[in-house]
Structure formats: structure tokens, C-alpha cells
Scaffold this motif. Structure first.
Motif, mmCIF file in Angstrom:
data_model
loop_
_atom_site.group_PDB
_atom_site.id
_atom_site.type_symbol
_atom_site.label_atom_id
_atom_site.label_comp_id
_atom_site.label_asym_id
_atom_site.label_seq_id
_atom_site.Cartn_x
_atom_site.Cartn_y
_atom_site.Cartn_z
ATOM 1 N N VAL A 22 0.842 -1.203 0.000
ATOM 2 C CA VAL A 22 0.000 0.000 0.000
ATOM 3 C C VAL A 22 0.878 1.254 0.000
ATOM 4 O O VAL A 22 0.595 2.219 -0.707
ATOM 5 C CB VAL A 22 -0.973 -0.002 1.204
ATOM 6 N N LEU A 23 1.945 1.219 0.770
ATOM 7 C CA LEU A 23 2.847 2.364 0.808
ATOM 8 C C LEU A 23 3.438 2.636 -0.572
ATOM 9 O O LEU A 23 3.426 3.771 -1.046
ATOM 10 C CB LEU A 23 3.971 2.104 1.811
ATOM 11 N N PHE A 24 3.941 1.594 -1.252
ATOM 12 C CA PHE A 24 4.546 1.805 -2.563
ATOM 13 C C PHE A 24 3.511 2.183 -3.618
ATOM 14 O O PHE A 24 3.803 2.973 -4.512
ATOM 15 C CB PHE A 24 5.340 0.571 -2.998
ATOM 16 N N THR A 25 2.311 1.646 -3.524
ATOM 17 C CA THR A 25 1.254 2.046 -4.449
ATOM 18 C C THR A 25 0.916 3.517 -4.244
ATOM 19 O O THR A 25 0.738 4.265 -5.205
ATOM 20 C CB THR A 25 0.001 1.176 -4.251
ATOM 21 N N SER A 26 0.867 3.933 -2.999
ATOM 22 C CA SER A 26 0.598 5.342 -2.695
ATOM 23 C C SER A 26 1.711 6.242 -3.220
ATOM 24 O O SER A 26 1.444 7.307 -3.785
ATOM 25 C CB SER A 26 0.453 5.535 -1.190
ATOM 26 N N LEU A 27 2.947 5.822 -3.047
ATOM 27 C CA LEU A 27 4.068 6.600 -3.568
ATOM 28 C C LEU A 27 4.009 6.684 -5.091
ATOM 29 O O LEU A 27 4.316 7.723 -5.676
ATOM 30 C CB LEU A 27 5.396 5.992 -3.131
ATOM 31 N N ALA A 28 3.613 5.586 -5.730
ATOM 32 C CA ALA A 28 3.497 5.594 -7.193
ATOM 33 C C ALA A 28 2.453 6.603 -7.647
ATOM 34 O O ALA A 28 2.685 7.373 -8.584
ATOM 35 C CB ALA A 28 3.135 4.193 -7.698
ATOM 36 N N ILE A 29 1.326 6.628 -6.975
ATOM 37 C CA ILE A 29 0.255 7.553 -7.339
ATOM 38 C C ILE A 29 0.680 8.994 -7.090
ATOM 39 O O ILE A 29 0.567 9.857 -7.958
ATOM 40 C CB ILE A 29 -1.028 7.221 -6.552
ATOM 41 N N MET A 30 1.181 9.248 -5.881
ATOM 42 C CA MET A 30 1.546 10.628 -5.543
ATOM 43 C C MET A 30 2.727 11.131 -6.369
ATOM 44 O O MET A 30 2.750 12.280 -6.781
ATOM 45 C CB MET A 30 1.838 10.752 -4.049
ATOM 46 N N GLY A 31 3.704 10.268 -6.625
ATOM 47 C CA GLY A 31 4.848 10.682 -7.427
ATOM 48 C C GLY A 31 4.462 11.034 -8.843
ATOM 49 O O GLY A 31 4.924 12.033 -9.401
ATOM 50 N N SER A 32 3.591 10.229 -9.441
ATOM 51 C CA SER A 32 3.172 10.530 -10.810
ATOM 52 C C SER A 32 2.325 11.802 -10.851
ATOM 53 O O SER A 32 2.462 12.613 -11.770
ATOM 54 C CB SER A 32 2.429 9.346 -11.420
ATOM 55 N N LEU A 33 1.476 12.000 -9.848
ATOM 56 C CA LEU A 33 0.706 13.242 -9.795
ATOM 57 C C LEU A 33 1.611 14.459 -9.624
ATOM 58 O O LEU A 33 1.374 15.507 -10.225
ATOM 59 C CB LEU A 33 -0.301 13.197 -8.642
#
Length: 147
Positions: free
Chosen positions: A37-48
Motif C-alpha cells: 500500500v505504501l509503494f502504491t501510494s508513492l506511485a500515485i503521488m509521485g506521478s501526480l
């Protein structure tokens, strides 16, 4: 199992070992979810953030949009992470830290490179950077889930 706990048969011992192995695998799988969940969140926030950086640099008025989009995802992840509080400590391994360092190294390179080389924004840089950050974050999440 025999009445005498000290003398169990080989078949009973194998059954007990299989049960212990199954319980161990279940606890490890449960520990992988918070990290995923942490890495998925980082993926979303980083791309945004990469797309937001283009908007901010190109138009100059995107700072509010960037702050709102990151804030929204931050609120979502802040609500999800505590749900896994019990299993969180078991999931943070050397593999996690390696993935985290790789993600943030790419993030810093993308952020610094984008602002230095393209101070007025450039979609041809920020979209691939967003895709790369999303890919690294999701790959790290799947790596944790499959380990």
C-alpha cells in the motif's frame, strides 16, 4: 497425536510441520500488504507530482492544483496505513529499504532534472517521469506481495 506428547509419529510430525509452514506463510503475506500500500501510494503521488510540476512550471497558477491533488492522495493513504498497524513492523525488510531508496533516488533525479532543464515545463519530460515513478512504485509493491 499420541497421548504421550514426547513420542509422535513421523506422519504426525510432518503434518505439524506443514501446518506451521502454512501459518508462517500466512503471517508473511499479511505483513506484505502495508508495504505494498505504501509503494502504491508513492506511485500515485509521485506521478501526480510530476504532472503537477509541469503545470506549475508551465502556467504558474498550478500550485493550488498540485497541493490539492497531493493532499487528496495523502489523506487517502493516511487513512489506509493505520489499518495495517499490527503487521506493519514485520513487513519492513532490507528489500523494502532498497526499493524505497530506488524510488526516492528516481524521484529526486526527476524533480531536479525537470526543474533545472525545463524551467518552463515540458510534457515530454514530465509524463515519462510520471510513468517511471508509477512503474517503480508499483513494481516495488508487487515485489513485496510476491516475496
Amino acid at each position: 497425536m499420541n497421548e504421550n506428547a514426547g513420542n509422535i509419529s513421523a506422519t504426525e510430525a510432518r503434518e505439524l510441520l506443514a501446518k506451521a509452514d502454512s501459518l508462517g506463510a500466512t503471517s508473511i503475506n499479511a505483513a506484505a500488504w502495508p508495504v505494498a500500500v505504501l509503494f502504491t501510494s508513492l506511485a500515485i503521488m509521485g506521478s501526480l507530482l510530476m504532472i503537477g510540476m509541469h503545470i506549475v512550471l508551465h502556467t504558474g497558477y498550478g500550485a493550488a492544483l498540485l497541493a490539492c491533488s497531493v493532499g487528496a492522495w495523502g489523506a487517502v493513504t493516511a487513512c489506509i496505513w493505520p489499518m495495517f498497524q499490527r503487521s506493519t513492523k514485520a513487513g519492513y525488510t532490507k528489500r523494502f529499504f532498497t526499493s524505497l531508496i530506488a524510488y526516492f533516488a528516481l524521484y529526486v533525479v526527476a524533480l531536479v532534472g525537470g526543474t533545472y532543464f525545463f524551467p518552463d515545463g515540458n510534457l515530454w519530460f514530465f509524463i515519462p517521469a510520471a510513468i517511471a515513478l508509477a512503474a517503480i512504485g508499483l513494481a516495488a509493491a508487487f515485489r513485496e506481495l510476491l516475496a
